[in-house]
Scaffold this active site. Structure first.
Site, short mmCIF file in Angstrom:
data_model
loop_
_atom_site.label_atom_id
_atom_site.label_comp_id
_atom_site.label_asym_id
_atom_site.label_seq_id
_atom_site.Cartn_x
_atom_site.Cartn_y
_atom_site.Cartn_z
N ASP A 1 0.92 -1.31 -0.08
CA ASP A 1 -0.11 0.04 0.11
C ASP A 1 1.03 1.25 0.04
OD1 ASP A 1 1.08 -0.81 2.51
OD2 ASP A 1 -0.52 0.55 3.43
N GLU B 1 -0.68 -2.02 5.36
CA GLU B 1 0.20 -1.77 6.38
C GLU B 1 0.43 -0.66 7.02
OE1 GLU B 1 3.64 -1.04 8.75
OE2 GLU B 1 3.45 -0.17 6.66
ZN LIG Z 1 5.46 3.67 5.91
ZN LIG Z 2 6.71 0.77 5.13
#
Ligand SMILES: [Zn+2]
Ligand SMILES: [Zn+2]
Length: 398
Positions: A85, A143
């Site tokens: 991401d 994440e």
């Molecule tokens: Zn990051």
């Molecule tokens: Zn990262």
């Protein structure tokens, strides 16, 4: 060992151009957590084109992708993780491959991680006659908002591995480390991340008549200062912890005492006991300060991922395969960080090593911090990373 390492390195070398092309393509099309639709489609399409990659699953944890590469012999399952991401940042690199999506940017290097794991897949698929067991590829969404790994677990990612998962490997490109280095640390590495919200409810009124109000702003100010005691006076000094109030919100006008004040912040720690003790101290302090001023309080602590704790044997394996790739003295002991990474949820379940691959080159201006609008990395790190990642996997599965 040496011949094997050289052959992986030369195979990865032939993939170097492709990795840069893939990374730049992803960099142009950054997608935020759980919106990685085009990213996931690209990953799945690339995986489908590799002979020897099986059981490609899309939509795991909403936008994650998983796949298997089975070796010629039975053996353990090794999870290989990349996060995919981007961040809500307006890019300011001026690079020819800069983001074309306003307000979104790959400012952490996850475009690189995705390209690296795709190349590792090519290497492992080409070598599947030489290893035993299964490489389980996990392309994890979200994440940056620390919820993607949990979403994949909720979606049963563990059952897609083709057998019990024995160990895990993952990496992060790092502009904190120079190009040509690999940073490894066994034990606690990234901190556990909690988010907290304090709501203080007083009694609104006229700014001229504080005696007839209960001022939540003064209580909030006292709360902020009192919370500084938690780390400085209550956590054992030898145990790392951070408590930061990062947002303060209250009030609407110069002459109105508001009804409520809101504080938002983060707590970081490495040990479960410290994490629990900090939460208890916070509740006592927030409640005590509010009571002293006649206000009401609500403290909510949202637990994020636990600390990333690396396994010593898996770290040794990574150090061993990294040495011939970058040179023994370029395999360095990484410093622990109070940053977090939800790969922790995978490493909590199986022994593993999450390591860093140095990607900064100040001579080319490629040393901006992660999450900075001018973040970019030295693309030579892609080859280093893919070689070490693939060799570590092959070594584990051989
Ligand atoms: Zn990051
Ligand atoms: Zn990262």
């Amino acid at each position: 060992m040496t011949a094997h390492v050289q052959s992986t390195a030369s195979l990865v070398d032939t993939l170097g151009e492709e990795m840069i092309e893939t990374r730049r393509r992803l960099h142009r099309l950054p997608e935020l957590g759980f919106q990685e639709v085009d990213t996931a489609a690209l990953i799945a399409a690339r995986l489908r084109a590799i002979e020897g990659v099986d059981e490609i699953h899309e939509g795991v944890g909403r936008t994650g992708v998983t796949a298997l590469i089975r070796g010629a012999r039975p053996g353990p399952v090794l999870l290989l993780r990349a996060d995919i991401d981007a961040l809500p940042i307006r890019e300011a690199t001026g690079a020819p491959y800069a983001s074309t999506r306003d307000g979104a940017m790959h400012a952490c290097g996850h475009d690189g991680h995705t390209a690296i794991l795709l190349s590792v897949a090519r290497v492992l698929a080409a070598r599947r006659d030489r290893f035993g067991g299964t490489a389980f590829l996990v392309f994890q969404p979200a994440e940056e908002i620390l919820t993607g790994a949990q979403a994949m677990l909720n979606d049963g990612v563990w059952d897609l591995a083709g057998g019990p998962i024995a160990a895990a490997l993952g990496l992060h490109l790092s502009n904190w480390l120079p190009l040509g280095t690999v940073g490894v640390r066994s034990g606690p590495f990234f901190a556990a991340v909690d988010r907290f919200t304090v709501t203080i409810t007083g009694k609104g009124g006229h700014g001229a008549h504080p005696d007839q109000a209960i001022d939540p702003i003064v209580t909030a100010a006292e709360t902020i200062l009192s919370l500084q005691r938690v780390v400085s006076r209550e956590v054992p000094p030898v145990k790392p912890a951070v408590l930061s109030v990062c947002q303060v919100q209250s009030g609407t006008a110069f002459n109105i005492i508001p009804e409520e004040a809101h504080l938002v912040g983060t707590v970081r720690s490495f040990e479960a006991e410290v994490r629990r003790d900090v939460a208890e101290s916070m509740e006592r302090i927030v409640a005590g300060v509010a009571a002293a001023s006649g206000a009401r309080h609500r403290l909510e602590i949202e637990a994020g991922p636990p600390a990333v704790v690396n396994d010593a044997a898996m770290c040794d394996l990574v150090r061993r395969v990294a040495a011939p790739v970058v040179g023994q003295d370029q395999v360095i002991e990484a410093e622990p960080t109070m940053g977090g990474d939800d790969v922790a949820l995978f490493l909590q379940r199986v022994p593993g090593c999450y390591f860093l691959v140095g990607s900064s080159d100040p001579s080319r201006g490629l040393d901006a911090a992660h999450h900075h609008p001018r973040f970019d990395f030295a693309e030579e790190a892609l080859t280093t990373a893919a070689t070490v990642f693939a060799d570590a996997a092959l070594s584990y599965l051989s």
